[in-house]
Design a protein around this motif. Structure first.
Motif, PDB file in Angstrom:
ATOM      1  N   PHE A  95      -1.877   4.411  -3.696  1.00  0.00           N
ATOM      2  CA  PHE A  95      -1.251   3.500  -5.306  1.00  0.00           C
ATOM      3  C   PHE A  95      -2.999   3.395  -6.140  1.00  0.00           C
ATOM      4  N   ARG A 163       6.714   1.621  -1.320  1.00  0.00           N
ATOM      5  CA  ARG A 163       5.765   0.687  -0.650  1.00  0.00           C
ATOM      6  C   ARG A 163       4.101   1.956   0.059  1.00  0.00           C
ATOM      7  N   ALA A 164       3.011   1.278  -0.533  1.00  0.00           N
ATOM      8  CA  ALA A 164       2.053   2.285  -0.667  1.00  0.00           C
ATOM      9  C   ALA A 164       1.068   1.818   1.194  1.00  0.00           C
ATOM     10  N   ASP A 165       0.498   2.873   1.774  1.00  0.00           N
ATOM     11  CA  ASP A 165      -0.245   2.261   2.778  1.00  0.00           C
ATOM     12  C   ASP A 165      -1.346   1.659   2.125  1.00  0.00           C
ATOM     13  N   CYS A 167      -3.679   0.909  -1.693  1.00  0.00           N
ATOM     14  CA  CYS A 167      -3.988   0.458  -3.179  1.00  0.00           C
ATOM     15  C   CYS A 167      -4.975   0.732  -3.186  1.00  0.00           C
ATOM     16  N   MET A 194       1.341  -3.866  -7.618  1.00  0.00           N
ATOM     17  CA  MET A 194       0.938  -3.105  -6.471  1.00  0.00           C
ATOM     18  C   MET A 194      -0.242  -3.891  -5.569  1.00  0.00           C
ATOM     19  N   SER A 198       1.920  -3.005  -1.549  1.00  0.00           N
ATOM     20  CA  SER A 198       0.964  -1.953  -0.386  1.00  0.00           C
ATOM     21  C   SER A 198       0.211  -3.025   0.587  1.00  0.00           C
ATOM     22  N   ASN A 199       0.236  -1.971   1.688  1.00  0.00           N
ATOM     23  CA  ASN A 199      -0.478  -2.837   3.037  1.00  0.00           C
ATOM     24  C   ASN A 199      -1.789  -3.158   3.139  1.00  0.00           C
ATOM     25  N   VAL A 201      -5.491  -3.333   0.908  1.00  0.00           N
ATOM     26  CA  VAL A 201      -6.090  -3.853  -0.753  1.00  0.00           C
ATOM     27  C   VAL A 201      -7.661  -3.163  -0.414  1.00  0.00           C
TER      28      VAL A 201
END
Length: 249
Positions: A95, A163-165, A167, A194, A198-199, A201
């Motif tokens: 993201f 679902r982002a790795d 952000c 976001m 996310s996993n 940040v």
């Protein structure tokens, strides 16, 4: 001391200390806490500081419109981008929001980087267009002309589908107690979504935004895994973030 003089002193004090309590100002100015409280309210109404429980914090000094922000502090944005680039690896879903520091990071992407970028930023999308190995997914919705992003309930709903790795979050204001805050309500809600999806940040912030606050709450600093600034991680102003478990780069 006249009201105008007191308020000038309050702003000068806040510019040096970033945060001040009613008691501190009362003793410093030799006036009652009620007098200081009224002064802080007037200054807050003018947008010159942010009133908080028991005192005040400084607002972000950064211009609000994208066109002004993109020309602000360019060299320090490059420093931040150079520090943050090592966190991006082939195969990640990332993201990226509409902050100008986030845009500086995208501008520094290696030509052969292979990731999927999900963004609501028109400038980010324009940069990704020239990178052959990056897949782009653009979040639709109503355009915010202040930030050159899409910013609406449709945009929020869009980000909830992924679902982002990682952000990549451009910071407007960050404070060890007040957390992450922003100046635009819709944009702040998108940043919050976001983060939640996310996993990991990574927050990008010039040092001048640290220990400042704005009107719209995004989340506590515990939501951040890494804070990347243009300053040394050993700066005293960053100690509270280290103590909270945030990695400082």
């Amino acid at each position: 001391m006249k009201k105008e003089e007191r308020q000038k002193v309050i702003l000068e004090y806040l510019s040096k200390e970033h945060r001040v309590t009613l008691l501190e100002l009362s003793e410093y100015l030799n006036v009652s806490e009620d007098t200081v409280r009224r002064d802080i309210k007037e200054l807050s109404d003018q947008g010159l500081l942010k009133a908080v429980r028991g005192g005040a914090v400084a607002p972000s000094p950064i211009p609000h419109h994208y066109r002004k922000r993109e020309k602000h502090d360019i060299e320090n944005k490059k420093i931040i981008a150079e520090k943050a680039i090592s966190y991006l690896k082939d195969g990640q879903v990332v993201f990226i929001d509409g902050g100008t520091t986030s845009v500086a990071l995208v501008a520094s992407f290696p030509y052969d980087l292979k990731i999927t970028v999900i963004t609501n930023s028109f400038p980010v999308a324009a940069l990704v267009e020239d990178l052959p190995n990056i897949d782009l997914i653009f979040a639709g919705g109503k355009m915010c002309k202040t930030s050159f992003t899409t910013a609406s309930i449709d945009t929020i709903d869009f980000f909830r589908n992924f679902r982002a790795d990682i952000c990549i979050l451009g910071v407007c204001s960050i404070h060890h107690d007040r957390g992450l805050t922003g100046v635009i309500h819709e944009d702040s809600q998108i940043k919050k979504t976001m983060i939640q999806n996310s996993n990991y940040v990574i927050a990008l912030s010039s040092i001048e935004k640290v220990e400042t606050a704005e009107s719209y709450f995004i989340g506590p600093i515990s939501n951040i895994d890494v804070l990347v600034t243009n300053a040394s991680p050993e700066e005293e102003i960053l100690k509270a973030y280290k103590d909270s478990g945030v990695i400082i780069v």
